[in-house]
Design a protein around this motif. Sequence first.
Motif, PDB file in Angstrom:
ATOM      1  N   THR A 267      49.278  35.141  38.005  1.00 16.94           N
ATOM      2  CA  THR A 267      47.842  35.061  38.224  1.00 16.94           C
ATOM      3  C   THR A 267      47.563  34.242  39.475  1.00 16.94           C
ATOM      4  OG1 THR A 267      47.574  33.055  36.897  1.00 16.94           O
ATOM      5  CG2 THR A 267      47.450  35.161  35.731  1.00 16.94           C
ATOM      6  N   VAL A 268      46.560  34.667  40.209  1.00 21.10           N
ATOM      7  CA  VAL A 268      46.232  33.984  41.458  1.00 21.10           C
ATOM      8  C   VAL A 268      45.808  32.541  41.191  1.00 21.10           C
ATOM      9  CG1 VAL A 268      44.569  33.929  43.363  1.00 21.10           C
ATOM     10  CG2 VAL A 268      45.647  36.087  42.700  1.00 21.10           C
TER      11      VAL A 268
ATOM     12  N   ALA B 185      50.300  28.687  46.476  1.00 23.33           N
ATOM     13  CA  ALA B 185      50.918  29.832  47.154  1.00 23.33           C
ATOM     14  C   ALA B 185      49.867  30.658  47.872  1.00 23.33           C
ATOM     15  CB  ALA B 185      51.683  30.696  46.150  1.00 23.33           C
ATOM     16  N   LEU B 186      48.684  30.790  47.250  1.00 25.51           N
ATOM     17  CA  LEU B 186      47.590  31.524  47.885  1.00 25.51           C
ATOM     18  C   LEU B 186      47.140  30.824  49.158  1.00 25.51           C
ATOM     19  CD1 LEU B 186      45.341  33.651  47.969  1.00 25.51           C
ATOM     20  CD2 LEU B 186      43.979  32.142  46.495  1.00 25.51           C
ATOM     21  N   LEU B 187      46.965  29.510  49.099  1.00 25.71           N
ATOM     22  CA  LEU B 187      46.516  28.773  50.280  1.00 25.71           C
ATOM     23  C   LEU B 187      47.538  28.866  51.413  1.00 25.71           C
ATOM     24  CD1 LEU B 187      44.942  25.545  48.692  1.00 25.71           C
ATOM     25  CD2 LEU B 187      43.872  27.761  49.187  1.00 25.71           C
ATOM     26  N   SER B 188      48.822  28.787  51.070  1.00 31.64           N
ATOM     27  CA  SER B 188      49.868  28.903  52.095  1.00 31.64           C
ATOM     28  C   SER B 188      49.853  30.284  52.727  1.00 31.64           C
ATOM     29  CB  SER B 188      51.242  28.631  51.467  1.00 31.64           C
ATOM     30  OG  SER B 188      51.333  27.306  50.990  1.00 31.64           O
ATOM     31  N   TYR B 189      49.683  31.299  51.907  1.00 32.61           N
ATOM     32  CA  TYR B 189      49.611  32.682  52.406  1.00 32.61           C
ATOM     33  C   TYR B 189      48.430  32.858  53.362  1.00 32.61           C
ATOM     34  CZ  TYR B 189      48.220  37.607  52.263  1.00 32.61           C
ATOM     35  OH  TYR B 189      47.803  38.877  52.603  1.00 32.61           O
TER      36      TYR B 189
ATOM     37  N   LEU C  73      38.770  40.102  51.321  1.00 37.82           N
ATOM     38  CA  LEU C  73      38.387  40.083  49.916  1.00 37.82           C
ATOM     39  C   LEU C  73      39.641  40.186  49.059  1.00 37.82           C
ATOM     40  CD1 LEU C  73      35.489  42.683  50.200  1.00 37.82           C
ATOM     41  CD2 LEU C  73      35.232  40.209  50.050  1.00 37.82           C
ATOM     42  N   LEU C  74      39.772  39.257  48.106  1.00 38.68           N
ATOM     43  CA  LEU C  74      40.853  39.304  47.131  1.00 38.68           C
ATOM     44  C   LEU C  74      40.240  39.735  45.805  1.00 38.68           C
ATOM     45  CD1 LEU C  74      42.672  35.938  47.946  1.00 38.68           C
ATOM     46  CD2 LEU C  74      43.022  38.183  48.990  1.00 38.68           C
ATOM     47  N   PHE C  75      40.575  40.945  45.351  1.00 34.87           N
ATOM     48  CA  PHE C  75      40.025  41.490  44.119  1.00 34.87           C
ATOM     49  C   PHE C  75      40.970  41.182  42.957  1.00 34.87           C
ATOM     50  CE2 PHE C  75      38.336  44.154  47.534  1.00 34.87           C
ATOM     51  CZ  PHE C  75      36.968  44.118  47.246  1.00 34.87           C
TER      52      PHE C  75
ATOM     53  N   ASN D  92      43.010  37.639  36.087  1.00 31.96           N
ATOM     54  CA  ASN D  92      43.070  36.942  37.386  1.00 31.96           C
ATOM     55  C   ASN D  92      44.321  37.297  38.183  1.00 31.96           C
ATOM     56  OD1 ASN D  92      40.602  35.540  37.294  1.00 31.96           O
ATOM     57  ND2 ASN D  92      41.494  33.965  35.991  1.00 31.96           N
ATOM     58  N   GLN D  93      44.833  38.490  37.957  1.00 28.64           N
ATOM     59  CA  GLN D  93      45.941  38.988  38.759  1.00 28.64           C
ATOM     60  C   GLN D  93      45.384  39.775  39.941  1.00 28.64           C
ATOM     61  OE1 GLN D  93      48.206  41.085  35.700  1.00 28.64           O
ATOM     62  NE2 GLN D  93      49.683  39.404  35.654  1.00 28.64           N
TER      63      GLN D  93
END
Length: 249
Positions: free
Chosen positions: A126-127, A133-137, A152-154, A159-160
């Motif tokens: 899940t995000v 990891a999301l912030l680093s990406y 946009l992250l859907f 929350n995947q």
Amino acid sequence: MAEGEPPTSETILPDPALPEHGGHRQRLRDRARRGGTSVLPDYEVLELFLFRSIPQRDVKPLAKALLSRFGSLSAVLSAPLEDMLQVSALDNKGRALKMTPDIALDLQLMFEATRRLMAEPLKRSTVISSWQALLSYLRVTLAHEPREQFRLLFLDKKNQLIADEIMNYGTVDHAPAYPREIMRRALELSASSVILVHNHPSGDPMPSQGDIDMTKAIIAAGKPLKIAIHDHLIVGREGVLSMKQVGAI
């Protein structure tokens, strides 16, 4: 060139039996193998890549010129093609070394491989639980973009991540976002929530009043459709700001 005439600077050709600057290249490769590539400074990492694109030439000046022009290794790799092509240098014999579309593509492929590698953890969990990891990406993907980019992250009910899409490119200080278009796309993907993302090429991730007003309009558009806006993340060169965490939304 007449027989017996010594070569000039324009007519020097590398001896195929002794590749020009081959000793330096082999020493650098040996050092990387012995100590690992993590010990190499940025310009030598670039050199190792340029070895494959530019045979039998001293590529150190070009590697250093790229770093001087863009400021960091990550900025070099994520630079637009047209900006890369403006970089040149002189090799150890005073001859011009210029970036070409093929050389620039090789460097951009290294950036794309890095971006995809950093996106992998987001696909397996899940995000929300993979927030760092999301912030680093996002930093790798957007920190050095020369224009604003609205992404946009859907997300699904768990929350995947369903999709990571670019909605719009903009100018150096504005990327348009349209609430109706965002909701239309969320419905097409059966998304339950969305994370809004854009970058500030100026480097400062603090939201403008326009950013805040736009975000509130998108939140309002999602409420009757039961599509939540988890957050709006703004990416600058120094980090990623969460509008929710700073109380802007």
